[in-house]
Design a protein around this motif. Sequence first.
Motif, PDB file in Angstrom:
ATOM      1  N   ASN A 123       4.243  15.364  14.921  1.00 48.13           N
ATOM      2  CA  ASN A 123       5.593  14.915  14.540  1.00 48.13           C
ATOM      3  C   ASN A 123       5.966  15.533  13.201  1.00 48.13           C
ATOM      4  N   PRO A 124       7.253  15.737  12.935  1.00 43.96           N
ATOM      5  CA  PRO A 124       7.655  16.155  11.589  1.00 43.96           C
ATOM      6  C   PRO A 124       7.450  15.068  10.539  1.00 43.96           C
ATOM      7  N   VAL A 125       7.250  13.818  10.971  1.00 46.13           N
ATOM      8  CA  VAL A 125       6.904  12.755  10.032  1.00 46.13           C
ATOM      9  C   VAL A 125       5.516  13.045   9.466  1.00 46.13           C
ATOM     10  N   ASP A 126       5.380  12.881   8.164  1.00 43.28           N
ATOM     11  CA  ASP A 126       4.098  13.120   7.500  1.00 43.28           C
ATOM     12  C   ASP A 126       3.228  11.867   7.631  1.00 43.28           C
ATOM     13  N   TRP A 127       2.714  11.649   8.846  1.00 42.10           N
ATOM     14  CA  TRP A 127       1.921  10.457   9.112  1.00 42.10           C
ATOM     15  C   TRP A 127       0.563  10.525   8.417  1.00 42.10           C
ATOM     16  N   HIS A 128       0.103   9.336   7.993  1.00 46.84           N
ATOM     17  CA  HIS A 128      -1.247   9.182   7.457  1.00 46.84           C
ATOM     18  C   HIS A 128      -1.981   8.158   8.303  1.00 46.84           C
ATOM     19  N   PRO A 129      -3.297   8.288   8.464  1.00 47.27           N
ATOM     20  CA  PRO A 129      -4.062   7.204   9.086  1.00 47.27           C
ATOM     21  C   PRO A 129      -4.198   6.042   8.113  1.00 47.27           C
ATOM     22  N   TRP A 130      -4.516   4.864   8.649  1.00 43.74           N
ATOM     23  CA  TRP A 130      -4.740   3.705   7.795  1.00 43.74           C
ATOM     24  C   TRP A 130      -5.906   3.988   6.858  1.00 43.74           C
ATOM     25  N   GLY A 131      -5.738   3.678   5.590  1.00 40.91           N
ATOM     26  CA  GLY A 131      -6.821   3.871   4.642  1.00 40.91           C
ATOM     27  C   GLY A 131      -6.340   3.845   3.210  1.00 40.91           C
ATOM     28  N   ASP A 132      -7.280   3.812   2.288  1.00 39.35           N
ATOM     29  CA  ASP A 132      -6.956   3.717   0.864  1.00 39.35           C
ATOM     30  C   ASP A 132      -6.110   4.894   0.388  1.00 39.35           C
ATOM     31  N   GLU A 133      -6.356   6.068   0.940  1.00 42.17           N
ATOM     32  CA  GLU A 133      -5.662   7.261   0.466  1.00 42.17           C
ATOM     33  C   GLU A 133      -4.152   7.112   0.580  1.00 42.17           C
ATOM     34  N   ALA A 134      -3.686   6.563   1.697  1.00 47.85           N
ATOM     35  CA  ALA A 134      -2.244   6.407   1.892  1.00 47.85           C
ATOM     36  C   ALA A 134      -1.657   5.433   0.876  1.00 47.85           C
ATOM     37  N   PHE A 135      -2.346   4.318   0.632  1.00 47.10           N
ATOM     38  CA  PHE A 135      -1.818   3.328  -0.300  1.00 47.10           C
ATOM     39  C   PHE A 135      -1.885   3.830  -1.746  1.00 47.10           C
TER      40      PHE A 135
END
Length: 728
Positions: A80-92
């Motif tokens: 997807n063009p959305v910059d998705w992240h998996p669940w995890g500390d890095e995203a937060f």
Amino acid sequence: MRFPFRASETINTLLSITIAHKPCFLKYLCVMIFRQTPFLFLIVILAACAGQKNETPMKHKHTNALVNETSPYLLQHAHNPVDWHPWGDEAFEKAKAENKLVLISVGYSACHWCHVMERETFEDSLAAAYMNEHFVNIKVDREERPDVDQVYMNAVQLMTNKGGWPLNCFALADGRPIFGGTYFPKEEWIKVLESLVDIQQNQPEKMEDYAAKLTEGVQQSELIERAPANQEFEQDSLDTIVERWKLGWDLEEGGPNRAPKFPLPNNYEFLLQYGTLTQDQETLDFVKLTLDKMAQGGIYDQVGGGFARYSVDGMWKVPHFEKMLYDNAQLVSLYSEGYRAFKISNYRTTVFQTLDFIEREMTSDEGAFYSALDADSEGEEGKFYIWSQEEAQALLGNDFELAQDYYHIGGRGNWEHGNSILLRRNHPEEYAAQKGMTIEELQSALDRIESALMSAREDRIRPGLDDKILTSWNAMMVKGYVDAYRAFGNPDHLASAERAMRFILAKCRKEDGGLWHSYKDGNAKINGYLEDYCFTLEALVALYQGSFDEQWLNEAKALADYTIAHFHDESSGMFWFTSDLDPALIARKQETSDNVIPASNSSMAKALWQLGTYYDQAEYKEHADQMLRNIMNEWSYGQSYSNWGSLMLWHTFNYKEVAITGEEANGSLRSELDQNYLPNVLLMGGTSGDLPLLEGKFIDTPTIFVCENKACKLPVNNVADALDQIRQ
């Protein structure tokens, strides 16, 4: 299905009301919607379900961090063009560093409306650009992370009194929720994003205050208080619940008197048990009606076997075509029990066809079971399963007229665009009698018809397969195979169950003795949840009852001790859904309401009661009793507490411990006894063993001991006499 509301007005209204009326808001949050309205009723309103894409290797214009995941659902969104992240500390941490809100978007591979929203919105470059600029976007597979799904589903339900998938919940950078919903059309989605950004930039204190209150509500909801230890278990409470439940029964088509209809196997397992033990013929007739109608409806794949997730109408006709492992596992158990109770041959056919489907389409080379099949193929829901009259006529030739009448092609089965969903309205024996055919003649014709349609279906583009292997759902399928073996005696079914359990214990077992939750491509990951332990415990107990091999009980006892050590809440007596080894979320939940899958606490309580009986271990039974007492003050809707009801029946209707020893202990005697429906019997036996309840019972001649609370009647050597003692 669309959910009409004005996003910006909804957000501001929620924020305004809750800031102005803090005490009322907290009281509302703590009402605990799950206790007021069955979760089934909530999800009935929703857009939920079905689909995985078939993706051919190619160069992609966009690639995000999900490309390194193993979940089929997450991989669907990897380009997807959305910059998705998996669940995890890095995203937060990224959200904190960049002062951005977080989008937590939860779905699963077989979710039809998840894919609609992906096509409409997440693949749209303009929508994606706005999301990437103003939000940190996290994609979650709810089947991999049910703990995350529970928390944010709870938040959305408290805000909107609705839930379902796709679940889209917005949160502050520390994970506290602020707004959410399910499916959003693209235009509404953009309005939601813009409104949230505006509030964050111009009224951040309002957003912070709301997040604090909502998080407090999520943390307080669904927690169970410890009940007095002297509270008695009484049949009257079950009678009251069932009588109230009867008011909502559909006495024409079975199931609830509303649409859509979910199978909810644990509901009908409890009602079958209750009706049998109380000799309530009305309840037994309703269970039989429901089993008949589900197996005859479009929710059941009349050609290939297996059940879809639910029916959108009140006649079980039009399914949401995705097939989930957990549904089929439980329905195999239910129809096996139904056969033992009613001796209806079509229930046997339903079980065998469903297990053929599982073996053909849902079983890995290692003997474990995949998670789901999509509803969609070639971008159309149900295309793999439906037939036009012209196509069926060309395929079936002289058999078409019978097929048209039997499966209602072009008639009652008519659906969309000239296509039909195959369904039936009676049992084969009834149909044969009406048409002046022998059952053998009818079955021969049906075999030809089904073979021709299956052959043609093999040439179609198949629905997507979610090939991750979940410990919890695999354990449910193990129990399904064992229940089928005990009802019908096919040794292949027991062999499949044992092979799958050996897989779980070998490939999904951690070094510390615990369980992993998910397995794919040779790798096990994600620390196990309570559902993994409780369903594995129940499957191990079932395996022992089907084989008298004590290794299965020994494995169960070790897992039970591990679960008590890492999940038990001493304060309430319940079990947390997550282990004490897991990183903390904003709330730690206790799952207590039965739904399409039984609550992990109700399953755990039943498993502990059985293990406590086998090992004569009072601690296990005390845990189970305390959990049941806690729930007795909570239930008012039978649909949401039916698995707890089964445990209550064990307390109120003389739970029997039945041992079979000597020659043929695990042969003809056990097989003959298993032909009977005995809902309050725990079976044990063999020619040797270390269980306390078997001490002194091993003698050379075939013998059956019927005991209650360790007090045994005179031993007998035939099943008829044993049944008399059991039913006293």
